[in-house]
Design a protein around this motif. Structure first.
Motif, PDB file in Angstrom:
ATOM      1  N   THR A 152       0.836  -1.200   0.000  1.00 40.38           N
ATOM      2  CA  THR A 152       0.000   0.000   0.000  1.00 40.38           C
ATOM      3  C   THR A 152       0.878   1.260   0.000  1.00 40.38           C
ATOM      4  O   THR A 152       0.536   2.265  -0.626  1.00 40.38           O
ATOM      5  CB  THR A 152      -0.961  -0.013   1.207  1.00 40.38           C
TER       6      THR A 152
ATOM      7  N   ASP B  73      -6.276  -1.195  -4.389  1.00 41.01           N
ATOM      8  CA  ASP B  73      -5.587  -1.666  -3.187  1.00 41.01           C
ATOM      9  C   ASP B  73      -6.412  -2.739  -2.491  1.00 41.01           C
ATOM     10  O   ASP B  73      -7.460  -2.431  -1.910  1.00 41.01           O
ATOM     11  CB  ASP B  73      -5.325  -0.490  -2.238  1.00 41.01           C
ATOM     12  N   ASP B  74      -5.954  -3.970  -2.574  1.00 43.34           N
ATOM     13  CA  ASP B  74      -6.571  -5.073  -1.829  1.00 43.34           C
ATOM     14  C   ASP B  74      -8.029  -5.314  -2.155  1.00 43.34           C
ATOM     15  O   ASP B  74      -8.744  -5.942  -1.375  1.00 43.34           O
ATOM     16  CB  ASP B  74      -6.531  -4.749  -0.320  1.00 43.34           C
TER      17      ASP B  74
HETATM   18 MG    MG Z   1      -1.975  -2.796   2.229  1.00 41.80          MG
END
Ligand code: MG
Ligand code: ATP
Length: 366
Positions: free
Chosen positions: A37, A316-317
């Motif tokens: 991240t 992100d994810d």
């Molecule tokens: Mg992360």
């Protein structure tokens, strides 16, 4: 547009690292807490000079460092551009593009991004703040003046809130209250015009994506909601300002009693409906996810329409949070531009996207 290369020096857990990205899909993978991240965050910062996780630059500077740097080579507006962001704990950041000093809001001339993270899946069900953030992030990238206005508005809001909280102990503070209310009304009038226009465009774009996505003949609609006395959010800033003043006068006493700002663009929201019913109140878990994804993908299309270039998409994810059908829809939709995807389980997703795989381990990339 694409980010070709980024060098991080003393940024988060990156001591000294350089990464080259592919023009298409890049899968950033690795176990938890390795810097996935953080890497996405550094790319996000190229578009607006600030993070999506913190307001404080000092948190971005690597532990034990006095300065952090993000140095990137990007290709946009038909040319190579070098962006250099220096972060110094306790001092203002220093930004240059091709060696020329720039403000944070001017960065959007060089790079636009759309970020999609698990929080965005709650866009529909959560409080209004997330939906305002959606509008604010998107409009700031299209209209640099908007970002300045928003900063100005937030300062006025914070100042006025402090007056409303402290006036009982210090009555002299009330001398400047009306001045701040007026400043907020003026700034709100301008923000409202921008937001109404953006919401209208979102309402032209997102429903088609949603229809294709849900495949169930459900109709998504998005309507902008602002200060109740504003009769027409597309009117001139002056007319909107007078409408807001009306609300302000009627609520002055209530503001003093409640110690809260009750009038202004800080209470705006988007009313999102699915087939005529409030999604916030009635949509199922799956429906809210589908609607949130449609809004985000619409944001990307609107940015592209505006700038003529596909913004960089940062996921992100988010894929691991989606079921197979929704993953497929997102992966099919993201072609045509550069995408950075973080995930913990690499092999399967990278195979499906055919993208470049970057393995992150303790602030190092392989
Ligand atoms: Mg992360
Ligand atoms: P996850 O899969 O859990 O989301 P991640 O790879 O995305 O993990 P990051 O959020 O990028 O992890 O964080 C990686 C590490 O960076 C964390 O351990 C965090 O403590 C560390 N970190 C955060 N800020 C700083 C900083 N200013 N200086 C040094 N390290 C930092």
């Amino acid at each position: 547009m694409r980010v070709e290369k980024i060098a991080l020096n003393g940024f988060r857990n990156y001591e000294w690292e350089t990464v080259e990205f592919a023009p298409g899909t890049n899968v950033i993978c690795g176990p938890n807490a390795q810097g996935k991240t953080n890497l996405l965050e550094s790319v996000y910062m190229l578009s607006c000079g600030r993070s999506f996780r913190t307001r404080f630059d000092r948190e971005l500077v690597g532990f034990g460092y006095s300065e952090g740097q993000i140095l990137a080579e990007v290709f946009s507006r038909d040319r190579q551009q070098t962006i250099d962001i220096r972060l110094r704990a306790g001092l203002a950041k220093r930004i240059t593009v091709n060696g020329v000093r720039k403000t944070a809001s001017e960065l959007s001339d060089a790079v636009n991004v759309v970020l999609f993270c698990p929080d965005d899946l709650n866009l529909i069900k959560e409080g209004a703040a997330v939906r305002r953030r959606l509008m604010d992030n998107a409009i700031s990238q299209i209209r640099p003046r908007y970002a300045e206005l928003l900063t100005e508005f937030n300062k006025l809001y914070e100042h006025k809130t402090r007056i409303l909280k402290d006036w009982r102990e210090k009555p002299s503070l009330l001398d400047t209250l009306d001045e701040f209310s007026d400043g907020m009304a003026r700034a709100s009038a301008q923000l409202i015009r921008y937001r109404a226009a953006y919401a209208a465009r979102l309402n032209q774009t997102a429903p088609a994506i949603h229809r294709e996505f849900s495949g169930k003949g459900e109709e998504l609609s998005i309507a902008y909601q602002t200060v109740s006395t504003v009769r027409d959010p597309f009117a001139s800033a002056k007319e909107i300002y007078y409408d807001i003043c009306e609300h302000q006068e009627a609520h002055r006493q209530a503001e003093l009693d409640s110690a809260q700002c009750l009038t202004g663009a800080h209470k705006d929201d988007l009313d999102i409906q699915i087939s005529g019913r409030s999604a916030r109140s009635f949509a199922s878990q799956g429906q809210t996810r589908t609607a949130a994804l449609s809004l985000k993908l619409a944001e990307r299309e609107l940015l592209q329409a505006e700038s003529g270039e596909m913004p960089v998409l940062l996921l992100d994810d988010v894929l691991s949070e989606l079921d197979a059908r929704r993953q497929e829809f997102v992966l099919n939709r993201i072609g045509g531009g550069q995408t950075l995807i973080t995930c913990c389980e690499d092999v399967e997703i990278s195979k499906r996207t055919g993208g470049k795989v970057l393995l992150v381990e303790k602030g190092k990339i392989r």
